[in-house]
Design an enzyme around this catalytic site. Structure first.
Site, PDB file in Angstrom:
ATOM      1  N   GLY A   1      40.318  31.267  40.860  1.00  0.00           N
ATOM      2  CA  GLY A   1      41.972  30.821  40.185  1.00  0.00           C
ATOM      3  C   GLY A   1      41.232  29.746  39.344  1.00  0.00           C
TER       4      GLY A   1
ATOM      5  CG  ASN B   1      43.361  32.635  33.726  1.00  0.00           C
ATOM      6  OD1 ASN B   1      43.812  32.536  33.080  1.00  0.00           O
ATOM      7  ND2 ASN B   1      42.747  34.434  34.564  1.00  0.00           N
TER       8      ASN B   1
ATOM      9  CG  HIS C   1      43.853  43.515  32.470  1.00  0.00           C
ATOM     10  ND1 HIS C   1      43.572  43.812  33.213  1.00  0.00           N
ATOM     11  CD2 HIS C   1      43.614  44.913  31.303  1.00  0.00           C
ATOM     12  CE1 HIS C   1      42.848  45.103  32.754  1.00  0.00           C
ATOM     13  NE2 HIS C   1      42.560  46.023  31.762  1.00  0.00           N
TER      14      HIS C   1
ATOM     15  CG  ASP D   1      55.086  48.302  32.829  1.00  0.00           C
ATOM     16  OD1 ASP D   1      54.014  48.557  33.670  1.00  0.00           O
ATOM     17  OD2 ASP D   1      55.304  48.930  31.327  1.00  0.00           O
TER      18      ASP D   1
HETATM   19  C1  GAR Z   1      41.297  37.193  35.329  1.00  0.00           C
HETATM   20  O1  GAR Z   1      40.236  37.132  33.927  1.00  0.00           O
HETATM   21  C2  GAR Z   1      42.447  38.160  34.696  1.00  0.00           C
HETATM   22  O2  GAR Z   1      42.647  38.543  33.806  1.00  0.00           O
HETATM   23  C3  GAR Z   1      41.366  39.592  36.099  1.00  0.00           C
HETATM   24  O3  GAR Z   1      41.179  38.416  36.521  1.00  0.00           O
HETATM   25  C4  GAR Z   1      40.822  37.751  36.526  1.00  0.00           C
HETATM   26  C5  GAR Z   1      40.843  36.673  37.708  1.00  0.00           C
HETATM   27  O4  GAR Z   1      40.381  35.433  36.978  1.00  0.00           O
HETATM   28  N1  GAR Z   1      42.914  40.050  36.333  1.00  0.00           N
HETATM   29  C6  GAR Z   1      42.638  41.306  36.639  1.00  0.00           C
HETATM   30  O5  GAR Z   1      41.887  41.788  36.365  1.00  0.00           O
HETATM   31  C7  GAR Z   1      43.898  41.919  36.299  1.00  0.00           C
HETATM   32  N2  GAR Z   1      43.678  43.432  36.368  1.00  0.00           N
HETATM   33  P1  GAR Z   1      40.287  33.400  37.393  1.00  0.00           P
HETATM   34  O6  GAR Z   1      40.727  34.072  38.937  1.00  0.00           O
HETATM   35  O7  GAR Z   1      39.289  32.940  37.981  1.00  0.00           O
HETATM   36  O8  GAR Z   1      41.854  33.778  37.369  1.00  0.00           O
END
Ligand code: GAR
Length: 202
Positions: free
Chosen positions: A11, A13, A109, A141
């Site tokens: 988490g 992000n 992503h 999408d």
């Molecule tokens: C992020 O880098 C996000 O882009 C990726 O998971 C990570 C989560 O990090 N998502 C994907 O790969 C989806 N295809 P976080 O839990 O530290 O935010």
């Protein structure tokens, strides 16, 4: 605009969104809830610490994707969510979910789409030998990481990089771009012309 954040893991992000909200950089977007498909996701603790409602909708408790998404939509509706951010949410969403929140779902992503869709993008970038990768913040999408692109930013891939060091640099890009995209959405500044995202500026 009430914005729900779907998570599956650490988490960071989500934390960037929480920090943006605290500094006033997210308004008029307002984080209304955090929903995880994994009960042990650290992101849930981040939400609780920030006094944001945190729910679990565990995909393992449902017979199929449709049943899982029906409950997910019900949870989002209980929190009056108007838009949804996927912040490290590692489940594919079907047409039904995407239709319910059409053009109001944003994903981040860790690759330059359309390269390396799916769940191991930084490792795939290293294995492929690309010199540049980055992050893509996009509308969702019904495909996997295929929706209209809002922002992309790149980072070089160095010879000493492994998936972890590369992903750490990509995350730093995401932490800047994702809150900006959410604020633009809430301000009504993102519109679509086919699959091109038009960003209205002052
Ligand atoms: C992020 O880098 C996000 O882009 C990726 O998971 C990570 C989560 O990090 N998502 C994907 O790969 C989806 N295809 P976080 O839990 O530290 O935010």
């Amino acid at each position: 605009m009430k914005v729900a954040v779907l998570v599956s893991g650490n988490g960071t992000n989500l934390q960037a969104l929480i920090d943006a909200q605290a500094s006033g950089a997210l308004a008029p977007a307002e984080l209304c809830c955090v929903i995880s498909n994994r009960p042990d996701a650290f992101a849930l603790q981040r939400a609780q610490k920030a006094n944001i409602a945190a729910d679990v909708v565990d995909h393992k408790a449902f017979a199929d994707r449709t049943a899982f998404e029906t409950e997910l939509i019900a949870a989002l509706e209980r929190h009056s969510a108007e838009a949804v951010v996927l912040a490290g949410f590692m489940r594919i969403l079907t047409e039904g979910f995407v239709t319910r929140f059409r053009h109001r779902i944003i994903n981040t992503h860790p690759a330059l789409c359309p390269a390396f869709p799916g769940i191991h993008a930084p490792q795939q970038a290293i294995d492929y030998g690309v010199r540049l990768t980055g992050c893509t913040v996009h509308f969702v999408d019904a495909g996997v990481d295929t929706g209209p692109i809002i922002f992309q930013e790149s980072t070089p891939v160095g010879p000493a990089d492994d998936a972890s060091s590369l992903h750490q640099r990509i995350r730093a890009l995401e932490h800047r771009l994702l809150p900006r995209a959410v604020q633009l959405l809430a301000n009504g500044r993102l519109s679509l012309d086919g699959r091109h995202v038009v960003i209205a500026t002052d």
